[in-house]
Design an enzyme around this catalytic site. Structure first.
Site, PDB file in Angstrom:
ATOM      1  N   ALA A 137       4.075  26.773  59.627  1.00  0.00           N
ATOM      2  CA  ALA A 137       3.490  26.499  58.275  1.00  0.00           C
ATOM      3  C   ALA A 137       2.847  25.247  58.054  1.00  0.00           C
ATOM      4  O   ALA A 137       3.103  24.260  57.601  1.00  0.00           O
ATOM      5  CB  ALA A 137       4.811  26.419  57.099  1.00  0.00           C
ATOM      6  N   GLY A 138       1.918  25.136  59.224  1.00  0.00           N
ATOM      7  CA  GLY A 138       0.978  23.992  59.311  1.00  0.00           C
ATOM      8  C   GLY A 138      -0.197  24.494  58.369  1.00  0.00           C
ATOM      9  O   GLY A 138      -0.205  25.133  57.350  1.00  0.00           O
ATOM     10  N   VAL A 139      -1.530  23.569  58.818  1.00  0.00           N
ATOM     11  CA  VAL A 139      -2.711  24.044  57.943  1.00  0.00           C
ATOM     12  C   VAL A 139      -3.028  25.163  57.984  1.00  0.00           C
ATOM     13  O   VAL A 139      -3.538  25.960  56.918  1.00  0.00           O
ATOM     14  CB  VAL A 139      -3.624  22.951  58.473  1.00  0.00           C
ATOM     15  CG1 VAL A 139      -4.673  22.926  57.509  1.00  0.00           C
ATOM     16  CG2 VAL A 139      -3.138  21.598  58.552  1.00  0.00           C
ATOM     17  N   HIS A 165     -17.393  11.256  31.933  1.00  0.00           N
ATOM     18  CA  HIS A 165     -16.576  11.883  31.189  1.00  0.00           C
ATOM     19  C   HIS A 165     -16.989  13.037  30.641  1.00  0.00           C
ATOM     20  O   HIS A 165     -18.113  12.940  30.219  1.00  0.00           O
ATOM     21  CB  HIS A 165     -16.051  10.799  30.169  1.00  0.00           C
ATOM     22  CG  HIS A 165     -15.088  11.556  29.270  1.00  0.00           C
ATOM     23  ND1 HIS A 165     -13.830  11.642  29.735  1.00  0.00           N
ATOM     24  CD2 HIS A 165     -15.144  12.073  27.977  1.00  0.00           C
ATOM     25  CE1 HIS A 165     -13.000  12.264  28.779  1.00  0.00           C
ATOM     26  NE2 HIS A 165     -13.950  12.660  27.636  1.00  0.00           N
TER      27      HIS A 165
HETATM   28  P1  NAD Z   1      -0.569  22.307  62.734  1.00  0.00           P
HETATM   29  O1  NAD Z   1      -0.136  21.173  63.613  1.00  0.00           O
HETATM   30  O2  NAD Z   1      -1.228  21.986  61.311  1.00  0.00           O
HETATM   31  O3  NAD Z   1       0.884  23.435  62.253  1.00  0.00           O
HETATM   32  C1  NAD Z   1       1.379  23.806  63.194  1.00  0.00           C
HETATM   33  C2  NAD Z   1       2.947  24.220  62.443  1.00  0.00           C
HETATM   34  O4  NAD Z   1       3.812  24.913  63.426  1.00  0.00           O
HETATM   35  C3  NAD Z   1       3.875  22.734  62.204  1.00  0.00           C
HETATM   36  O5  NAD Z   1       4.257  22.654  61.056  1.00  0.00           O
HETATM   37  C4  NAD Z   1       4.965  22.959  63.488  1.00  0.00           C
HETATM   38  O6  NAD Z   1       6.147  22.296  63.100  1.00  0.00           O
HETATM   39  C5  NAD Z   1       5.005  24.502  63.495  1.00  0.00           C
HETATM   40  N1  NAD Z   1       5.546  24.817  64.647  1.00  0.00           N
HETATM   41  C6  NAD Z   1       5.331  24.608  65.964  1.00  0.00           C
HETATM   42  N2  NAD Z   1       6.142  25.414  66.741  1.00  0.00           N
HETATM   43  C7  NAD Z   1       6.795  26.286  65.991  1.00  0.00           C
HETATM   44  C8  NAD Z   1       7.395  27.473  66.371  1.00  0.00           C
HETATM   45  N3  NAD Z   1       7.958  27.638  67.529  1.00  0.00           N
HETATM   46  N4  NAD Z   1       8.200  28.153  65.248  1.00  0.00           N
HETATM   47  C9  NAD Z   1       7.752  27.951  63.956  1.00  0.00           C
HETATM   48  N5  NAD Z   1       7.028  26.723  63.631  1.00  0.00           N
HETATM   49  C10 NAD Z   1       6.445  26.097  64.673  1.00  0.00           C
HETATM   50  O7  NAD Z   1      -1.163  23.246  63.579  1.00  0.00           O
HETATM   51  P2  NAD Z   1      -2.473  24.584  63.009  1.00  0.00           P
HETATM   52  O8  NAD Z   1      -1.950  25.031  61.464  1.00  0.00           O
HETATM   53  O9  NAD Z   1      -2.283  25.556  64.062  1.00  0.00           O
HETATM   54  O10 NAD Z   1      -3.630  23.769  62.976  1.00  0.00           O
HETATM   55  C11 NAD Z   1      -4.237  23.409  64.166  1.00  0.00           C
HETATM   56  C12 NAD Z   1      -4.990  22.258  63.993  1.00  0.00           C
HETATM   57  O11 NAD Z   1      -6.496  22.893  63.272  1.00  0.00           O
HETATM   58  C13 NAD Z   1      -4.858  21.238  63.135  1.00  0.00           C
HETATM   59  O12 NAD Z   1      -4.589  20.163  63.999  1.00  0.00           O
HETATM   60  C14 NAD Z   1      -5.565  21.274  61.842  1.00  0.00           C
HETATM   61  O13 NAD Z   1      -5.964  19.800  61.776  1.00  0.00           O
HETATM   62  C15 NAD Z   1      -6.811  21.891  62.433  1.00  0.00           C
HETATM   63  N6  NAD Z   1      -7.059  22.642  61.193  1.00  0.00           N
HETATM   64  C16 NAD Z   1      -7.612  21.980  60.038  1.00  0.00           C
HETATM   65  C17 NAD Z   1      -7.836  22.505  58.791  1.00  0.00           C
HETATM   66  C18 NAD Z   1      -8.311  21.919  57.857  1.00  0.00           C
HETATM   67  O14 NAD Z   1      -8.808  20.549  57.920  1.00  0.00           O
HETATM   68  N7  NAD Z   1      -8.112  22.358  56.423  1.00  0.00           N
HETATM   69  C19 NAD Z   1      -7.648  23.911  58.667  1.00  0.00           C
HETATM   70  C20 NAD Z   1      -7.075  24.675  59.836  1.00  0.00           C
HETATM   71  C21 NAD Z   1      -6.833  24.135  60.946  1.00  0.00           C
END
Ligand code: NAD
Ligand code: FAD
Length: 478
Positions: free
Chosen positions: A192-194, A455
C-alpha cells in the site's frame, strides 16, 4: 559515429538523464545521450520510466477513471443527470498510449533541437570515462564513446518478491497493471505504497474489487499522521480494502485466477483474486551498467554512491536520479540533472537540498507534503507551532463541492521558519508548490499568511493554515 568524443555522455534518458542532456547542450557542451527503452512498436522511446510506464501514464489513467467515477455519482448534486456511464477500457488505454507517444517523441525533438547525439543502445561504463554501446538486437558492442564527463542516470526497476516472480500475466508489475486491457473482477495488490494506492484507485474506480495487502501496521508512515488518518478514511469510503500487517507467503495459479496465502496476526489466510499486482518498491537499475574495472563504488542497497554534488568516486563520472540516494521521484532526478550540467559547464559544484523535495500521492483526495511531519519534529526535539485549516471552511471548496481535506503548516517556534507543509484535498499537488517556494527561500508562516491569495481559491486554505499557526485564521475558530 563521426566523432565519438563528447564533453558529456549521459546514460539513460529518463527525467534525470534527458534533462541533464538538454541542460548540458544549452550550456554549449557537446553531448550524447544513450538510452535503451524500446516501445511496443520496437522504436526508441526516450523519457524513461516516468514517461513510458510511470508518472505520465498513471496520471492519464487516474484522470480517466476519476471522470468515470464522478460521472457515476458526483453530478446529481449539480442538477445534472446522465444515464449510467459506460467505460471503454480500450479507448482509455489508447488515449493513455497517445499521451505517452506524444511526450516521448517530444523528447526526441528536443534532443534534435539541442543538437544532442541520441544513441538507442545499452551503455556500459568502462574505465577512463569510456562508454561501450551495445546494440539491442545483436547484443554486441558496436561502438565505444569517450567523454570528458559521464552522467549515469539508469533509473530503477520494480522489486520482485521471493515466490512472486513477475510472469506478467497473473503476477503483474506496475507497468502490467497500467496496461490491463479490461477491468479485473478482483485485483490483489501487494504493497500500500504510492504505486499501490494510485493504481488501486484507478481499477477500483472502474469497478474492480481491490484488496491491498500491506506488510506494515501503519498506512503511509512517511505522511503526517493526521493526513494519513484522513486518507485511510477516504480510501475506505471508496471501497479500497487495505489490510495492514499482512505478509504474503505464496500463491497458487488456478485456471483463471490465483489463490494467495498470507499471514495476518499469526493466522494463515487465503484469498482468491484474478491477478496479483506486486508494488513493494523499486531498486536502482545497475544491470550491466558498470564494468568491474571501472571501480565505481556502490552501496549495500545497490545504489551508486555519490557525494552531495552527485560525483561518484571516479573523476568525471556523475550519477543522478533513482540510481543514487534520495527519494525516487522524477523532479528530484531532473533537478540533479540540471545541477550536474551546471557544475560541469562552470567548473563549480552545486548541490540539491534533499529536505526541500515535494512529494505527492495522486489519489482522491490528493496528498501532498514537503518537509517534516509533526512526529519527525517531536522525535528531533524541535519546538514548533502548527496551524491547520479544513477545506470545508473554504468558500471555493464549498462552491466546487470538494470539501474533504485540510492543509497544515508547521513552523519553528523561535524563528517561524516553515518546517513542513501537509495537504490532503482537491488539487493538493498544485497547492503545495507555493509552500515549496516558501520553504526553498526559508520563508516563514507569517510570510505565507500575509501573502495575498485570490478569492475564492483553494489556495486560501493554505494561507489560512499559515495564519492559524499564530491563531490568526479568519474563517475558523483559532
Ligand atoms: P513504496 O516504497 O512507496 O511502497 C511500497 C509498499 O510496499 C510499502 O508500504 C511497503 O511497506 C510495502 N511492502 C514491502 N514489502 C512488502 C511485502 N512483502 N508485503 C506487503 N507489503 C510490502 O514503493 P512503490 O509504491 O513501489 O513506489 C516505488 C517508488 O516510485 C517510490 O519511491 C515512489 O516515490 C515512486 N513513485 C512516486 C509516485 C508519485 O510521486 N506520485 C507515484 C508512484 C511511484
Ligand atoms: P528512469 O526514469 O527509470 O530512466 C532511466 C532510463 O535509463 C530508462 O529509459 C532506461 O531504459 C535507461 N537505461 C537503463 N540502463 C541503461 C543502459 N545501460 N543503457 C542505456 N539506457 C539505460 N515520480 C514522480 O515524481 N511523480 C509521479 O507521479 C510518479 N509516478 C510514478 C508511477 C509509477 C507507476 C512508477 C513506476 C514510478 C513513478 N514515479 C513518479 C517515479 C519516477 O518514474 C522515477 O522516479 C523517475 O522516472 C526516475 O527517473 P530516472 O531518470 O532516474 O530513471
Amino acid at each position: 559515429m563521426e566523432n565519438d568524443n563528447f564533453d558529456v555522455i549521459v546514460i539513460g534518458a529518463g527525467p534525470a538523464g534527458y534533462v541533464a542532456a538538454i541542460r548540458c547542450a544549452q550550456l554549449g557542451l557537446k553531448t550524447a545521450c544513450i538510452d535503451n527503452w524500446t516501445n511496443q512498436q520496437g522504436e526508441p522511446s526516450p523519457g524513461g520510466t516516468c514517461l513510458n510506464v510511470g508518472c505520465i501514464p498513471s496520471k492519464a489513467l487516474l484522470e480517466s477513471s476519476a471522470l468515470y467515477a464522478q460521472t457515476q455519482s458526483g453530478l446529481e448534486q449539480h442538477g445534472i443527470s446522465v444515464g449510467a456511464p459506460e467505460m471503454n477500457v480500450k479507448t482509455m488505454q489508447s488515449r493513455k498510449d497517445a499521451v505517452v507517444n506524444k511526450l516521448t517523441s517530444g523528447i526526441g525533438q528536443l534532443f534534435k533541437a539541442n543538437k544532442i547525439t541520441f544513441v538507442h543502445g545499452k551503455g556500459r561504463v568502462l574505465p577512463s570515462r569510456q562508454v561501450a554501446v551495445m546494440d539491442l538486437k545483436s547484443g554486441k558492442i558496436n561502438n565505444t564513446l569517450v567523454g570528458k564527463n559521464v552522467i549515469i542516470a539508469t533509473g530503477s526497476t520494480p522489486i520482485e518478491l521471493p515466490g512472486f516472480k513477475f510472469d506478467h500475466k497473473k503476477v503483474l508489475d506496475s507497468a502490467d497493471t497500467l496496461a490491463l486491457k479490461s477491468t479485473p473482477e478482483h485485483l490483489l495488490i501487494v504493497g500500500a505504497g504510492v504505486i499501490g494506492l494510485e493504481l488501486g484507485s484507478v481499477w477500483a474506480r472502474l469497478g474492480a474489487k481491490v484488496t491491498i495487502l500491506e506488510a506494515m501496521d501503519t498506512l503511509l508512515p512517511m505522511v503526517d499522521a493526521q493526513v494519513a488518518r484522513e486518507a485511510a478514511r477516504q480510501f475506505k469510503k471508496q471501497g479500497l480494502n487495505i489490510i495492514l500487517g499482512a505478509r504474503v507467503s505464496t500463491y497458487t495459479a488456478n485456471k483463471s485466477s490465483v489463490t494467495v496465502d498470507y499471514e495476518l496476526k499469526g493466522e494463515s489466510v487465503q484469498i482468491d483474486a484474478d491477478k496479483i499486482a506486486v508494488m513493494v518498491g523499486r531498486k536502482a537499475n545497475l544491470d550491466g551498467v558498470l564494468a568491474p574495472d571501472c571501480e565505481i563504488e556502490t552501496s549495500p542497497q545497490g545504489k551508486i554512491v555519490v557525494n552531495e554534488y552527485c560525483q561518484t568516486n571516479a573523476p568525471g563520472v556523475w550519477a543522478i536520479g533513482d540510481v543514487v540516494r534520495g527519494p525516487m521521484l522524477a523532479h528530484k532526478g531532473s533537478e540533479e540533472g540540471v545541477l550536474v550540467a551546471e557544475s560541469i559547464a562552470s567548473g563549480k559544484t552545486f548541490s540539491l537540498d534533499l529536505e526541500c523535495i515535494p512529494s505527492v500521492i495522486y489519489t482522491h483526495p490528493e496528498i501532498a507534503w514537503i518537509g517534516k511531519t509533526e512526529a519527525e519534529l517531536k522525535e528531533a526535539g524541535t519546538d514548533f507551532n502548527k496551524g491547520h485549516f479544513p477545506f470545508a471552511a473554504s468558500g471555493r471548496a464549498q462552491a466546487s463541492g470538494h470539501t474533504d481535506g485540510m492543509s497544515k503548516v508547521l513552523s519553528d517556534k523561535k524563528t517561524d521558519r516553515i518546517l513542513g507543509t501537509h495537504i490532503i484535498g482537491e488539487h493538493a499537488s498544485e497547492l503545495l508548490a507555493e509552500a515549496v517556494f516558501a520553504m526553498q527561500y526559508q520563508g516563514s508562516a507569517e510570510d505565507l499568511g500575509r501573502t495575498i491569495h485570490s478569492h475564492p481559491s483553494l489556495s486560501e486554505a493554505l494561507k489560512e493554515a499559515a495564519l492559524n499557526v499564530h491563531k490568526e485564521a479568519i474563517h475558523k475558530m483559532n
